[in-house]
Design a protein around this motif. Structure first.
Motif, PDB file in Angstrom:
ATOM      1  N   GLU A  41       0.761  -1.319  -0.123  1.00 22.66           N
ATOM      2  CA  GLU A  41      -0.212   0.149   0.106  1.00 22.66           C
ATOM      3  C   GLU A  41       0.776   1.330   0.022  1.00 22.66           C
ATOM      4  OE1 GLU A  41      -3.264   2.148   2.930  1.00 22.66           O
ATOM      5  OE2 GLU A  41      -2.858   0.257   3.083  1.00 22.66           O
ATOM      6  N   LEU A  42       1.870   1.320   0.700  1.00 16.47           N
ATOM      7  CA  LEU A  42       2.836   2.557   0.809  1.00 16.47           C
ATOM      8  C   LEU A  42       3.754   2.633  -0.477  1.00 16.47           C
ATOM      9  CD1 LEU A  42       3.880   2.238   4.546  1.00 16.47           C
ATOM     10  CD2 LEU A  42       2.256   3.861   3.678  1.00 16.47           C
ATOM     11  N   PHE A  43       4.048   1.636  -1.013  1.00 17.70           N
ATOM     12  CA  PHE A  43       4.716   1.440  -2.114  1.00 17.70           C
ATOM     13  C   PHE A  43       3.880   2.275  -3.254  1.00 17.70           C
ATOM     14  CE2 PHE A  43       7.846  -2.125  -0.712  1.00 17.70           C
ATOM     15  CZ  PHE A  43       8.529  -1.059  -0.185  1.00 17.70           C
ATOM     16  N   HIS A  44       2.549   2.119  -3.211  1.00 16.81           N
ATOM     17  CA  HIS A  44       1.640   2.830  -4.343  1.00 16.81           C
ATOM     18  C   HIS A  44       1.132   3.809  -3.957  1.00 16.81           C
ATOM     19  CE1 HIS A  44       1.799  -1.460  -5.737  1.00 16.81           C
ATOM     20  NE2 HIS A  44       1.693  -1.010  -6.693  1.00 16.81           N
ATOM     21  N   ASP A  45       1.471   4.536  -2.832  1.00 17.74           N
ATOM     22  CA  ASP A  45       0.676   5.374  -2.157  1.00 17.74           C
ATOM     23  C   ASP A  45       1.774   6.921  -2.761  1.00 17.74           C
ATOM     24  OD1 ASP A  45      -0.080   7.823  -0.626  1.00 17.74           O
ATOM     25  OD2 ASP A  45      -0.022   6.759   1.015  1.00 17.74           O
ATOM     26  N   ALA A  47       1.750  10.053  -1.763  1.00 16.75           N
ATOM     27  CA  ALA A  47       1.931  10.778  -0.613  1.00 16.75           C
ATOM     28  C   ALA A  47       3.038  10.238   0.130  1.00 16.75           C
ATOM     29  CB  ALA A  47       0.669  10.984   0.108  1.00 16.75           C
ATOM     30  N   CYS A  48       3.360   9.079   0.100  1.00 13.65           N
ATOM     31  CA  CYS A  48       4.401   8.314   0.823  1.00 13.65           C
ATOM     32  C   CYS A  48       5.991   8.448   0.031  1.00 13.65           C
ATOM     33  CB  CYS A  48       4.162   6.976   1.071  1.00 13.65           C
ATOM     34  SG  CYS A  48       5.599   6.220   1.907  1.00 13.65           S
ATOM     35  N   ARG A  49       6.844   9.299   0.504  1.00 16.18           N
ATOM     36  CA  ARG A  49       7.989   9.288  -0.233  1.00 16.18           C
ATOM     37  C   ARG A  49       9.086   8.800   0.335  1.00 16.18           C
ATOM     38  NH1 ARG A  49       8.161  13.955  -3.312  1.00 16.18           N
ATOM     39  NH2 ARG A  49      10.660  14.494  -2.825  1.00 16.18           N
ATOM     40  N   VAL A  50       9.103   8.375   1.855  1.00 15.98           N
ATOM     41  CA  VAL A  50      10.151   7.684   2.499  1.00 15.98           C
ATOM     42  C   VAL A  50       9.432   7.024   3.533  1.00 15.98           C
ATOM     43  CG1 VAL A  50      12.381   7.907   3.728  1.00 15.98           C
ATOM     44  CG2 VAL A  50      11.692   9.739   1.924  1.00 15.98           C
ATOM     45  N   ILE A  51       9.966   5.688   3.824  1.00 20.66           N
ATOM     46  CA  ILE A  51       9.391   4.979   4.819  1.00 20.66           C
ATOM     47  C   ILE A  51      10.511   4.586   5.882  1.00 20.66           C
ATOM     48  CG2 ILE A  51       8.609   2.648   5.457  1.00 20.66           C
ATOM     49  CD1 ILE A  51       7.677   2.397   2.480  1.00 20.66           C
ATOM     50  N   VAL A  52      10.148   4.732   7.160  1.00 23.47           N
ATOM     51  CA  VAL A  52      10.785   4.498   8.272  1.00 23.47           C
ATOM     52  C   VAL A  52      10.203   3.248   8.845  1.00 23.47           C
ATOM     53  CG1 VAL A  52      11.776   5.249  10.624  1.00 23.47           C
ATOM     54  CG2 VAL A  52      11.383   7.083   8.997  1.00 23.47           C
ATOM     55  N   LEU A  53      11.131   2.076   8.886  1.00 24.91           N
ATOM     56  CA  LEU A  53      10.794   0.874   9.559  1.00 24.91           C
ATOM     57  C   LEU A  53      11.136   0.729  10.940  1.00 24.91           C
ATOM     58  CD1 LEU A  53       9.180  -1.831   9.118  1.00 24.91           C
ATOM     59  CD2 LEU A  53      11.465  -2.703   8.210  1.00 24.91           C
ATOM     60  N   ALA A  54       9.912   0.840  11.882  1.00 23.26           N
ATOM     61  CA  ALA A  54      10.413   0.648  13.263  1.00 23.26           C
ATOM     62  C   ALA A  54       9.693  -0.160  13.967  1.00 23.26           C
ATOM     63  CB  ALA A  54       9.903   2.130  13.608  1.00 23.26           C
TER      64      ALA A  54
END
Length: 259
Positions: A41-45, A47-54
């Motif tokens: 979902e985030l890879f196709h969004d 509005a999402c430019r960078v993901i912080v995996l926490a």
């Protein structure tokens, strides 16, 4: 049951927080089934430019669930498990959006592999990344034999995987396994800082650069891809904005519609 929580921090920075207490964020079938759609979902969004995996837990991820692996003695069952895990691995390997791993506590086995899919690894000073596969009679999985040599070189990866090494923050930083090591209390802030820095660049050129880096072992493939990628950049609005900002001696604002 656990969750995968999405936090939005402005300008396209998204923090994906793993919270599966039952498994310790272990990458069993149940938790992978939660992570995969969240990433997709985030890879196709846009509005999402960078993901912080926490992680919301004390550890980043404890890796595979050894308590359930005794059911995999049948080769067919074992192969089916790996094939299922590889769906997530392939999605992360192909990701065009930059990712920052925010590593607290232990990132072990496949949990270390999860961090290694990220472009930047930020560790707390008490955190550790480990590769215990030989200690339990297993070979590396989750693409670690690919991602670890890319990050620290083949010679160091050989030592890490053959000798079941574990690296605390300062040593991880020294060998290139981590990019930043900070006090545990400042971990989230540092990871978000690195993500915000990435978010300021053109998402188009970041995606092309990430794709180019997957070809880095083959110089001819890199040159061929350059011949496609750079003309796309020349024709882009981002290049026009970057060039205008350079001439006007100001900071470029890529994708200004993203708040």
């Amino acid at each position: 049951m656990g969750s995968v929580d999405i936090e939005r921090h402005g300008r396209g920075v998204v923090r994906l927080v793993m919270n599966h207490p039952e498994s310790g964020n272990g990458l069993g079938e149940a938790f992978r089934g939660m992570l995969l759609p969240a990433f997709e979902e985030l890879f196709h969004d846009r509005a999402c430019r960078v993901i912080v995996l926490a992680s919301a837990l004390k550890n980043f991820s404890v890796g595979g669930d050894l308590s359930r692996m005794d059911t995999l003695s049948d080769p067919k069952a074992g192969r089916e498990r790996l094939t299922s895990a590889h769906r997530l691995a392939r999605v992360l390997l192909a990701a065009e959006k930059p990712m920052v791993a925010e590593v607290r506590g232990h990132a072990v086995g496949a949990g270390a592999g999860l961090a290694l899919f990220c472009d930047t690894i930020v560790m707390g000073e008490s955190a550790s990344i480990g590769f215990p596969f030989p200690k339990v009679g297993l070979a590396p999985d989750f693409a670690i034999a690919h991602t670890l040599p890319q990050r620290i070189g083949l010679a160091r990866a050989r030592q890490a995987l053959l000798y079941a090494r574990s690296y605390k923050g300062p040593e991880a930083l020294a060998i290139g396994l981590a990019d930043d090591v900070v006090a545990d209390a400042g971990l989230e802030a540092k990871a978000l800082e690195r993500a915000r820095e990435l978010a300021e660049f053109s998402s188009h050129t970041t995606a092309l650069t990430k794709r180019m880096l997957t070809l880095s072992d083959d110089p001819e493939a890199v040159l061929d891809f350059e011949a496609t990628a750079q003309p796309l950049c020349f024709a882009s609005e981002d290049f026009r904005e970057g060039l205008a900002a350079f001439r006007e001696k100001r900071k470029p604002r890529f994708d200004p519609d993203i708040a």
